[in-house]
Motif scaffolding. Structure first.
Motif, PDB file in Angstrom:
ATOM      1  N   LYS A  20      84.933 -93.377  22.459  1.00  0.00           N
ATOM      2  CA  LYS A  20      84.542 -94.329  23.556  1.00  0.00           C
ATOM      3  C   LYS A  20      83.399 -94.735  23.088  1.00  0.00           C
ATOM      4  O   LYS A  20      81.917 -95.192  23.662  1.00  0.00           O
ATOM      5  N   VAL A  21      83.608 -96.373  22.033  1.00  0.00           N
ATOM      6  CA  VAL A  21      82.459 -96.923  21.715  1.00  0.00           C
ATOM      7  C   VAL A  21      82.204 -97.937  22.982  1.00  0.00           C
ATOM      8  O   VAL A  21      80.562 -97.923  22.555  1.00  0.00           O
ATOM      9  N   SER A  22      82.531 -97.812  23.870  1.00  0.00           N
ATOM     10  CA  SER A  22      81.541 -99.064  24.899  1.00  0.00           C
ATOM     11  C   SER A  22      80.716 -98.609  25.475  1.00  0.00           C
ATOM     12  O   SER A  22      79.716 -98.658  26.335  1.00  0.00           O
ATOM     13  N   HIS A  23      80.553 -96.741  25.103  1.00  0.00           N
ATOM     14  CA  HIS A  23      79.511 -96.318  25.608  1.00  0.00           C
ATOM     15  C   HIS A  23      79.046 -95.657  25.105  1.00  0.00           C
ATOM     16  O   HIS A  23      77.248 -95.117  24.846  1.00  0.00           O
ATOM     17  N   LYS A  24      78.506 -95.990  23.177  1.00  0.00           N
ATOM     18  CA  LYS A  24      78.122 -95.586  22.106  1.00  0.00           C
ATOM     19  C   LYS A  24      76.697 -96.868  22.656  1.00  0.00           C
ATOM     20  O   LYS A  24      76.325 -97.885  22.778  1.00  0.00           O
ATOM     21  N   ASP A  25      75.429 -96.191  22.086  1.00  0.00           N
ATOM     22  CA  ASP A  25      74.427 -96.825  21.851  1.00  0.00           C
ATOM     23  C   ASP A  25      74.013 -97.872  20.947  1.00  0.00           C
ATOM     24  O   ASP A  25      72.988 -96.658  19.960  1.00  0.00           O
ATOM     25  N   ILE A  26      74.985 -98.507  20.278  1.00  0.00           N
ATOM     26  CA  ILE A  26      74.711 -99.433  19.474  1.00  0.00           C
ATOM     27  C   ILE A  26      75.271-100.811  19.579  1.00  0.00           C
ATOM     28  O   ILE A  26      75.564-101.502  20.649  1.00  0.00           O
ATOM     29  N   PRO A  27      73.593-101.405  19.416  1.00  0.00           N
ATOM     30  CA  PRO A  27      73.962-102.536  20.350  1.00  0.00           C
ATOM     31  C   PRO A  27      75.157-103.700  19.045  1.00  0.00           C
ATOM     32  O   PRO A  27      76.045-103.543  18.968  1.00  0.00           O
ATOM     33  N   GLY A  28      75.482-104.443  20.593  1.00  0.00           N
ATOM     34  CA  GLY A  28      76.858-104.746  20.953  1.00  0.00           C
ATOM     35  C   GLY A  28      78.244-104.670  21.580  1.00  0.00           C
ATOM     36  O   GLY A  28      78.955-104.733  21.529  1.00  0.00           O
ATOM     37  N   TYR A  29      77.696-103.095  21.096  1.00  0.00           N
ATOM     38  CA  TYR A  29      78.909-102.393  21.263  1.00  0.00           C
ATOM     39  C   TYR A  29      79.946-102.532  22.982  1.00  0.00           C
ATOM     40  O   TYR A  29      81.208-101.568  23.461  1.00  0.00           O
ATOM     41  N   ASP A  30      78.355-102.397  23.686  1.00  0.00           N
ATOM     42  CA  ASP A  30      78.755-102.216  25.024  1.00  0.00           C
ATOM     43  C   ASP A  30      79.869-103.733  25.359  1.00  0.00           C
ATOM     44  O   ASP A  30      80.806-103.585  26.464  1.00  0.00           O
ATOM     45  N   GLU A  31      80.256-104.464  24.377  1.00  0.00           N
ATOM     46  CA  GLU A  31      80.965-105.929  24.683  1.00  0.00           C
ATOM     47  C   GLU A  31      82.167-105.316  24.711  1.00  0.00           C
ATOM     48  O   GLU A  31      83.553-105.437  24.964  1.00  0.00           O
ATOM     49  N   LEU A  32      82.164-104.057  23.659  1.00  0.00           N
ATOM     50  CA  LEU A  32      83.849-103.221  23.776  1.00  0.00           C
ATOM     51  C   LEU A  32      84.257-103.186  24.004  1.00  0.00           C
ATOM     52  O   LEU A  32      84.456-101.672  23.873  1.00  0.00           O
ATOM     53  N   ASP A  33      85.078-103.389  25.354  1.00  0.00           N
ATOM     54  CA  ASP A  33      85.883-102.675  25.978  1.00  0.00           C
ATOM     55  C   ASP A  33      87.101-103.224  25.840  1.00  0.00           C
ATOM     56  O   ASP A  33      87.080-103.278  25.478  1.00  0.00           O
ATOM     57  N   ARG A  34      87.727-101.900  26.699  1.00  0.00           N
ATOM     58  CA  ARG A  34      89.296-102.013  26.474  1.00  0.00           C
ATOM     59  C   ARG A  34      90.095-103.020  26.212  1.00  0.00           C
ATOM     60  O   ARG A  34      91.001-103.822  25.884  1.00  0.00           O
ATOM     61  N   ASP A  35      89.737-103.907  27.829  1.00  0.00           N
ATOM     62  CA  ASP A  35      90.455-105.163  28.061  1.00  0.00           C
ATOM     63  C   ASP A  35      90.535-105.794  26.828  1.00  0.00           C
ATOM     64  O   ASP A  35      91.039-106.784  26.325  1.00  0.00           O
ATOM     65  N   PHE A  36      88.951-105.700  26.284  1.00  0.00           N
ATOM     66  CA  PHE A  36      88.180-106.915  25.379  1.00  0.00           C
ATOM     67  C   PHE A  36      88.901-106.585  23.749  1.00  0.00           C
ATOM     68  O   PHE A  36      89.646-107.226  23.179  1.00  0.00           O
ATOM     69  N   THR A  37      88.815-105.392  23.861  1.00  0.00           N
ATOM     70  CA  THR A  37      89.460-104.675  22.231  1.00  0.00           C
ATOM     71  C   THR A  37      90.869-104.685  21.795  1.00  0.00           C
ATOM     72  O   THR A  37      91.838-105.615  21.003  1.00  0.00           O
ATOM     73  N   SER A  38      91.987-104.834  23.080  1.00  0.00           N
ATOM     74  CA  SER A  38      93.112-104.644  23.660  1.00  0.00           C
ATOM     75  C   SER A  38      92.970-106.468  23.209  1.00  0.00           C
ATOM     76  O   SER A  38      94.231-107.012  22.269  1.00  0.00           O
ATOM     77  N   ALA A  39      92.996-107.385  23.340  1.00  0.00           N
ATOM     78  CA  ALA A  39      93.235-108.324  23.450  1.00  0.00           C
ATOM     79  C   ALA A  39      92.798-108.888  21.972  1.00  0.00           C
ATOM     80  O   ALA A  39      94.347-109.751  21.363  1.00  0.00           O
ATOM     81  N   ILE A  40      91.816-108.965  21.635  1.00  0.00           N
ATOM     82  CA  ILE A  40      91.855-109.335  20.342  1.00  0.00           C
ATOM     83  C   ILE A  40      92.539-108.605  19.007  1.00  0.00           C
ATOM     84  O   ILE A  40      93.634-108.609  18.568  1.00  0.00           O
ATOM     85  N   LEU A  41      93.603-106.774  19.223  1.00  0.00           N
ATOM     86  CA  LEU A  41      94.220-106.624  18.660  1.00  0.00           C
ATOM     87  C   LEU A  41      95.479-106.654  19.026  1.00  0.00           C
ATOM     88  O   LEU A  41      96.321-106.711  17.804  1.00  0.00           O
TER      89      LEU A  41
END
Lengths: 592, 592
Positions: A20-41
């Motif tokens: 559940k990376v996009s919910h983790k409290d780590i700077p920059g992780y809020d950008e990592l939603d499924r659509d975004f990572t899927s597109a990159i991958l």
């Protein structure tokens, strides 16, 4: 020719359903939603499949050749590398100040898996460059950073790590390469380094060697080691390239595998070098590269296993041989496909359950790195520091085993080079050796990391397991198949740790004799924890009416396999550990 | 260059202290006193060390080359082979009627170990020839015997086994090669065979191919397979060589290892062949070769491990790296030798305890073969028939692992080809595949051999273990370290057998899903039994004031290691077996 398809769906499962990376409290992780990572991958996967994978066998067959001081890499390697670097893939997680894209490390790791699976030898060129980038970024002067980092981020220049010498590998205290201070603040580097991956090649305009050497008059042993930047071509003040530095590739090694990467003997004959960080503190800077490299090598272990597995599955589905003992599955054909046979299933399930567990383990590790580097979380740093030898040692031992299993599915066709299965095994073999042989990883784990900070990090790990078990104790779907075996395995690990505490003080050999077994025991518990977490995530997805029901059901079944058939190894490792130092140390050296 | 020294002392220990061969009631064994076997093994060892071993790397580097239908073997191979055959080594256990020396198989096996360790690829030429000899000796007509056997015994002609075709390996029922009867009683053989070791080469005057083919109109599947002699050159009535037969080598395979042996695609284009034994009964004759070959392959597994081990020890004693944590062992040198480190010890002890246990296992197996072939002991035949898949499967899986461990001792130097450690691993890898991949061995063991003759042979094995435990129960020196662990391991094996009986009838997959684990569990119990017997023998020798005290003490300490650190694997295998078919068979084929 071997196939490769990036496991983007599984990577997304790990990133989103499990971590559940996009919910983790780590700077920059809020950008990592499924659509975004899927597109990159998806994009990364296309390059892996269409550009890198087709060159894997080419690299193995052609190898690298040294002619008049110039190293020729295999046909197509440079073009593929250009495509990767021009796409910005090499600087994905690098500092935007130097041209990087500033993405989290976890995303770069997921992308990296696909490229390493497709072509390990080729991916070592950017991989080592990233290590050099990290060392200079962490320890270099502002001037060094502005001179070298942009070119390393873009991979117009590549990097290397120069540690090993003919007479010294692990024991760096023995190294002899000398660095003599010059009036202008630079140093003259003289000595021979061996096993330098990507030491010389035709893939980039310049090569930035990071070289460990001793400044005369400094302290003895590892306390007298300094780190130097030694460029192949001198860099002028305007950033253009100047004269060739006094260094050369003396030889390319003939190796068991990774033929597409040039493994060089490097000779430094009074080459100009620049000190990175403080004199005599080179080891610290070197470990910045080394720790990163070790996780990267752990990734190589399971990434090769993934590629080999995909091909083993394809063959098992295609090759007709024998009949299902419970009744023909392909009655109109001359025989059933291999995959009907229980022992082929066992073999494939071993591979699948290892690889998917390892993927989760490495991605989780990558989030710890991000939590530290982006979020300043020191506990996360302590935990990944503990896990690094496990990731490196366990995943490469098991990853190699897994490639051997994949090769076995092919029978005789696995032994001939034509099908490419031998290459996966030969390439994966190096990962057990370089960046610290796995015995050294085990030593690092048991001799150093376990007790680090008063044992705080290993206690944190046990706490994590305990919390997971407690939080889910009411989950009947997890109980028997996941929680109970995890609890038992974790007990075995604690018992092993206890054995070390009770016996290691009196006799360090009592702990060290069990170090490799402990590393494997720890690795199994980690993968057991990953599988329990993945099973939980898959169950949740099913409850929430997740789209691809069969994906989640397969995930749970694969996890069950791991818990039932792999995790029982923990009790064997514990028994071995508890047999202590005596059986191991009984013989006089001359009795071997 | 790698070293090799024949372990003649250990072979003599196994033959005389443990197996007490010269006291066994087997015809011909009374000649096998220690002086005689020592003399033979010394001579065999010299050839291994001085002639065969130096060509091992040469064979790997040069490989075999096909040019205009002729295969060139590596430089020196023919000369070495001539020396071996002229010394009479190839016919050591062959029938004196055909020029053999009539020695027991156990002695030929001991000699064979040394030659296989020294150069596996080269030794395959006489090895396969011996298989062809055995098949013709057992199933050929008198005329065929007198025509072919003398030349095969002397290795003036060599032999091959032609089973595999492009679309069929294990599943011989699928084979397509045709044998059309001719008026003169011969057959015209047409078809393509692949993976034919020693299929074409320049080492002998003629090559006698034993080819499986189908006579048109015969039964479907394996019941319609016949065996044929197909010589490369036709043999005239006076024994001289005639015309070239209509067969040719179409290609040499590029392989992971055993480069010194030519692995050929063989094309039969209406080649003249002669039926061996009865039509459609070829499988029986083929199994004469196959069973012999499987034991030979099991031997290759540990013989490669032995050679790799010797080199790992040499390196561990020589290479200076790091310090003994309990105090410097080489205080005047820059570092201590690798062998001081507990994890290196563990690694070497794993290898040593496996290899010596395997040697005892194979030599014991060879006495069973002699007891049957020379003494007509059908129980011995039943027992070796049960053991054959264990010898082949377990010893090659473990033997390969052992070569990987040996390679690991060398660190980076193990990965480059220069030191020869990669070759041991690459060569040993094939042994897990050919003569029936190890999964097929496991299937043979669990699906066929266990229940053979009403389970009589496995009961005999358990009885052997039980008797040993009972006969020695008062032996305090054996009790805790040897008898107790053996008893526990044997219980695990019985429990696994019980699980199969209770579940395998309802669902064959419940047994087959555990077949590889069962094979390993069985192998460990066998090696545990061997070690208990060896420990007993060593203790007796010490009591009798045996000359070389340290040899016997080392033997006992090595056995202790095996029992303490290897045998605990049995409980893991049992747990896996008892998890049954479900975890293994859960996925739909398309879910992989």
């Amino acid at each position: 020719m071997p196939i490769y398809n990036a496991p983007t769906k599984d990577l997304d499962f790990v990133l989103h359903d499990m971590l559940k990376v996009s919910h983790k409290d780590i700077p920059g992780y809020d950008e990592l939603d499924r659509d975004f990572t899927s597109a990159i991958l998806e994009e990364a996967g296309k390059i892996a499949r269409d550009v890198l994978a087709p060159l894997n066998v080419v690299g193995d067959t052609q190898g690298c050749h040294l002619e008049n001081g110039v190293v020729r890499t295999p046909e197509g390697f440079k073009e593929a590398f250009d495509l990767v670097r021009e796409g910005g893939w090499t600087g994905l997680d690098c500092d935007p100040e130097y041209g990087g894209q500033g993405m989290p490390y976890v995303l770069a790791t997921a992308v990296g898996e696909t490229h390493v699976s497709a072509n390990m030898a080729l991916n070592m060129y950017p991989g080592l460059t990233h290590g050099a980038y990290s060392a200079i970024h962490a320890h270099g002067s502002e001037e060094q950073k502005s001179t070298y980092l942009p070119k390393l981020v873009s991979c117009e220049w590549t990097g290397t790590m120069n540690l090993t010498e003919p007479h010294c590998g692990t024991d760096l205290g023995l190294l002899r390469t000398k660095a003599e201070p010059q009036d202008d603040g630079s140093y003259k580097i003289t000595g021979q380094k061996i096993f330098i991956s990507a030491g010389e090649h035709d893939m980039s305009d310049n090569i930035i060697h990071l070289v460990l050497a001793k400044i005369p008059g400094g302290p003895e042993g590892v306390k007298g080691i300094s780190l130097f930047i030694v460029p192949k071509f001198m860099v002028n003040e305007d950033g253009s390239l100047g004269n060739r530095n006094a260094l050369s590739c003396g030889k390319i090694e003939e190796k068991m595998g990774i033929h597409g990467n040039s493994t060089c003997v490097m000779n430094y004959d009074g080459a100009t070098g620049y000190l990175v960080g403080d004199a005599h503190k080179g080891l610290r800077a070197m470990f910045t590269m080394m720790n990163e490299a070790r996780i990267g090598v752990g990734l190589q272990g399971y990434a090769q296993a993934e590629a080999a597995y995909q091909n083993a599955v394809a063959y098992a589905l295609d090759r007709l041989q024998g009949r299902d003992v419970t009744g023909a599955k392909n009655p109109d054909g001359p025989a059933d496909p291999l995959i009907v046979h229980p022992d082929i299933r066992r073999n494939l399930m071993d591979q699948k359950s290892f690889t998917e567990g390892a993927r989760a383990f490495v991605m989780w590790g990558a989030t710890l790195i991000d939590a530290h580097t982006r979020g300043g979380d020191d506990d996360a740093h302590g935990l990944i520091s503990l896990m690094t030898p496990v990731i490196k040692g366990f995943l490469t031992d098991k990853g190699f085993e897994s490639t051997i299993q994949a090769q076995q599915v092919y029978g005789g066709h696995g032994y001939i080079e034509e099908w490419g299965m031998s290459q996966f095994a030969r390439d994966a073999r190096i990962a057990m050796i370089y960046e610290g042989a796995n015995g050294v990883q085990a030593l690092d784990l048991v001799g150093r990391k376990l007790a680090q900070d008063g044992g705080k990090h290993v206690m944190a790990f046990f706490e994590m397991v305990k919390s997971f078990l407690k939080d889910n104790e009411g989950n009947a779907a997890l109980k028997a198949d996941f929680l109970d075996p995890l609890k038992q395995a974790s007990k075995d690990l604690q018992a092993a740790g206890m054995y070390f505490m009770q016996n290691g003080m009196k006799n360090p050999n009592a702990a060290l004799a069990g170090s490799t077994d402990f590393m494997h025991l720890f690795g199994h518990v980690c993968l057991g924890l990953m599988w329990a977490q993945m099973a939980k995530a898959a169950l949740e997805a099913l409850e929430n009416g997740g789209e691809d029901k069969s994906f989640y059901e397969t995930k749970i079944a694969t996890g069950r396999y791991y818990m039932a058939r792999q995790l029982p190894a923990t009790s064997m490792h514990l028994k071995r550990i508890e047999s202590g130092a005596d059986p191991v140390m009984a013989l006089a050296a001359e009795a071997f």
